[in-house]
Design a protein around this motif. Structure first.
Motif, PDB file in Angstrom:
ATOM      1  N   SER A 157      67.213  95.286  71.154  1.00  0.00           N
ATOM      2  CA  SER A 157      67.760  94.041  70.157  1.00  0.00           C
ATOM      3  C   SER A 157      68.745  93.609  71.641  1.00  0.00           C
ATOM      4  O   SER A 157      69.004  92.153  71.824  1.00  0.00           O
ATOM      5  CB  SER A 157      68.850  94.877  69.387  1.00  0.00           C
ATOM      6  OG  SER A 157      67.705  95.824  68.430  1.00  0.00           O
ATOM      7  N   GLY A 158      69.317  94.026  72.375  1.00  0.00           N
ATOM      8  CA  GLY A 158      70.959  93.619  73.291  1.00  0.00           C
ATOM      9  C   GLY A 158      69.664  92.308  74.158  1.00  0.00           C
ATOM     10  O   GLY A 158      68.108  92.892  75.063  1.00  0.00           O
ATOM     11  N   THR A 159      70.347  91.316  74.949  1.00  0.00           N
ATOM     12  CA  THR A 159      70.180  91.081  76.676  1.00  0.00           C
ATOM     13  C   THR A 159      71.115  90.777  77.201  1.00  0.00           C
ATOM     14  O   THR A 159      72.090  90.918  76.874  1.00  0.00           O
ATOM     15  CB  THR A 159      69.183  89.633  77.088  1.00  0.00           C
ATOM     16  OG1 THR A 159      70.395  88.829  75.561  1.00  0.00           O
ATOM     17  CG2 THR A 159      67.888  89.554  75.518  1.00  0.00           C
ATOM     18  N   PRO A 160      70.783  90.834  78.650  1.00  0.00           N
ATOM     19  CA  PRO A 160      72.570  90.542  79.483  1.00  0.00           C
ATOM     20  C   PRO A 160      72.868  88.869  78.943  1.00  0.00           C
ATOM     21  O   PRO A 160      72.134  88.138  78.647  1.00  0.00           O
ATOM     22  CB  PRO A 160      71.909  90.106  80.496  1.00  0.00           C
ATOM     23  CG  PRO A 160      70.340  89.866  80.970  1.00  0.00           C
ATOM     24  CD  PRO A 160      69.971  91.053  79.048  1.00  0.00           C
ATOM     25  N   VAL A 161      74.379  88.974  79.436  1.00  0.00           N
ATOM     26  CA  VAL A 161      75.157  87.904  79.338  1.00  0.00           C
ATOM     27  C   VAL A 161      74.098  86.752  79.855  1.00  0.00           C
ATOM     28  O   VAL A 161      74.428  87.712  80.769  1.00  0.00           O
ATOM     29  CB  VAL A 161      76.609  88.212  79.400  1.00  0.00           C
ATOM     30  CG1 VAL A 161      77.171  86.683  79.347  1.00  0.00           C
ATOM     31  CG2 VAL A 161      76.822  89.103  78.265  1.00  0.00           C
ATOM     32  N   GLN A 162      73.792  85.824  79.388  1.00  0.00           N
ATOM     33  CA  GLN A 162      73.265  84.461  79.837  1.00  0.00           C
ATOM     34  C   GLN A 162      74.096  83.172  80.559  1.00  0.00           C
ATOM     35  O   GLN A 162      75.682  83.302  79.731  1.00  0.00           O
ATOM     36  CB  GLN A 162      72.715  83.734  79.271  1.00  0.00           C
ATOM     37  CG  GLN A 162      70.846  85.352  78.291  1.00  0.00           C
ATOM     38  CD  GLN A 162      70.825  86.362  79.207  1.00  0.00           C
ATOM     39  OE1 GLN A 162      69.359  85.235  80.378  1.00  0.00           O
ATOM     40  NE2 GLN A 162      69.956  86.672  79.337  1.00  0.00           N
ATOM     41  N   TYR A 163      73.640  82.838  81.366  1.00  0.00           N
ATOM     42  CA  TYR A 163      74.490  81.687  81.839  1.00  0.00           C
ATOM     43  C   TYR A 163      74.041  80.109  81.739  1.00  0.00           C
ATOM     44  O   TYR A 163      72.792  80.497  81.800  1.00  0.00           O
ATOM     45  CB  TYR A 163      74.756  82.141  83.432  1.00  0.00           C
ATOM     46  CG  TYR A 163      76.099  83.552  83.993  1.00  0.00           C
ATOM     47  CD1 TYR A 163      77.104  83.444  83.411  1.00  0.00           C
ATOM     48  CD2 TYR A 163      74.768  84.417  83.819  1.00  0.00           C
ATOM     49  CE1 TYR A 163      77.497  84.878  83.417  1.00  0.00           C
ATOM     50  CE2 TYR A 163      75.239  85.700  83.965  1.00  0.00           C
ATOM     51  CZ  TYR A 163      76.594  85.947  83.331  1.00  0.00           C
ATOM     52  OH  TYR A 163      77.466  86.805  83.728  1.00  0.00           O
TER      53      TYR A 163
END
Length: 336
Positions: A157-163
Motif C-alpha cells: 500500500s505504501g510508497t516512499p515519501v515524494q517531493y
C-alpha cells in the motif's frame, strides 16, 4: 555534494541562490570539497572521494533502508488523508504525521491540514486498517494487525515519501543506498545515495575503512511550522560492536572519523562511540563542536534551511557560502 537534507524553516531560505533541481544519476553526482584548514573550495566528482581522504581514516555510513512510508487513505468519514511514517515500525504500531487531501505535486507546506482525529478513530490506509491510539495535532500513533501481514500490507500500500520538485514519482528502489539493510528510515539517508559500491571499493583500496550504523532517519517536513521547528525529533540508532571497535582503532592510529550524513553525526555524537542501541536527541547547531566526528559528507542547503545551520558545526557561514556559489556556478542540483 548534490543532495537534499531535512528542512527546519527558522527563517526564509535564501532565494538569491538558484540551485538546479534536475535528477542526477547517483553515478554522476559531484561534490564541493571544503578544505578545513583554508578558505579553498573545489569542485570534484563524488567518485574522487577516496582521494580527498587518507589511509587510516574511517568512513561511517547509515545503513537504514527507506520505508514505503507514505500511506494514502481515508478516515471513517471518508475524508482523504496521507499518513507519513516518522520512524520504524514497532510491532503492530505505526508512528507518523497526518496530511490532508492532495498529493506530492503540492509542496508539503502548502498541503491542507488533515481532519481532526482522536484516539479510537478508524483509518483505512490502503490495505491497512488502523485504529488511532494517540494523537497530538498532526502527530498520531496507530495500531493495526502486526507480524507478516502488516509488512506485506505496508509494502503493498505504501510508497516512499515524494517531493514536489520532481517530474515523476520516486519508486522505492531509487531511495535506497547501495548498502541498505534494516527498514528504519522514514526518508532516505540521502548523503549516502552516491556512495556506490565502486566508490566504497575505491575507499578500501586507499586504506580507508568503511563501517556502518543504523539510524532511523526521520521526516524532513510535516507541513506544520511548529512541528518542523522542533526537528529533528529523537531518533533511534544502533551502533554495532565492530563499528565501535573501528572508531577506537582509527582514533588510536590518528585516523579521522568521516560521517556520511547528519544522521550518522547524531548517532555517533550521541553514543560517544559506545556500541549498542540508543536514542539520538542531539540537535546540531553552529555553536556545537563535534567530539567524535572529524568530517562530514552532506547535502547542499542554502541559508535559512535547518541543515545549513547544521553544517555550520563543521564549517563557517562564509565557507559554506563560497561552496554554494561554486555549486550554483556549475549547475549542481539540490534535492538529490
Amino acid at each position: 555534494m548534490q543532495g537534499a537534507l531535512a528542512v527546519e524553516p527558522r527563517v526564509a531560505p535564501d532565494r538569491s541562490l538558484e540551485l538546479a533541481t534536475a535528477e542526477v544519476s547517483r553515478h554522476a553526482v559531484r561534490l564541493i570539497a571544503i578544505d578545513p584548514t583554508s578558505d579553498r573550495v573545489a569542485l570534484r566528482a563524488f567518485a574522487e572521494l577516496p582521494s580527498l581522504l587518507r589511509a587510516g581514516d574511517l568512513v561511517v555510513v547509515n545503513d537504514a533502508a527507506t520505508l514505503p512510508g507514505s500511506l494514502r487513505g481515508t478516515t471513517s468519514d471518508g475524508e482523504l488523508i496521507e499518513l507519513r511514517l516518522s520512524g520504524p515500525v514497532e510491532g503492530n504500531r505505526l508512528e507518523g504525521v497526518l496530511l490532508g487531501a492532495g498529493d506530492w505535486h503540492t509542496r508539503t507546506e502548502h498541503r491542507p491540514a488533515p481532519p481532526d482525529v482522536r484516539p479510537g478513530a478508524e483509518l483505512r490506509l490502503g490495505e491497512i486498517r488502523a485504529r488511532v491510539v494517540a494523537a497530538t495535532g498532526r502527530r498520531v500513533s496507530v495500531e493495526t494487525a502486526g507480524g507478516d501481514a502488516l509488512w506485506q500490507a505496508l509494502y503493498a500500500s505504501g510508497t516512499p515519501v515524494q517531493y514536489a520538485h520532481r517530474d515523476q514519482p520516486l519508486p522505492l528502489h531509487s531511495v535506497q543506498t547501495s548498502y541498505a539493510a534494516r527498514p528504519w528510515a522514514a526518508e532516505m539517508p540521502s548523503a549516502g545515495r552516491p556512495l556506490t559500491w565502486r566508490v566504497i571499493l575505491g575507499l578500501r583500496r586507499a586504506g580507508i575503512e568503511v563501517a556502518t550504523l543504523t539510524h532511523a532517519a526521520g521526516l524532513s517536513s510535516t507541513g506544520d511550522a511548529g512541528l518542523d521547528c522542533a526537528m529533528p525529533w529523537p531518533e533511534r540508532y544502533e551502533l554495532p560492536v565492530r563499528t565501535a571497535a573501528a572508531i577506537e582503532r582509527a582514533r588510536h592510529d590518528g585516523g579521522r572519523v568521516i560521517a556520511i550524513g547528519t544522521t550518522v553525526v547524531r548517532a555517533l555524537e550521541a553514543s560517544g562511540g559506545a556500541a549498542g542501541p540508543g536514542v539520538a536527541t542531539l540537535r546540531l547547531s553552529p555553536g556545537y563542536r563535534p567530539e567524535l566526528v572529524d568530517g562530514l559528507v552532506s547535502g547542499l542547503h542554502v541559508p535559512g534551511e535547518s541543515h545549513f545551520d547544521l553544517l555550520r558545526a563543521f564549517a563557517s557561514h562564509a565557507r559554506l557560502a563560497r561552496a554554494l556559489a561554486l555549486a550554483e556556478a556549475h549547475g549542481l542540483s539540490s534535492h538529490e
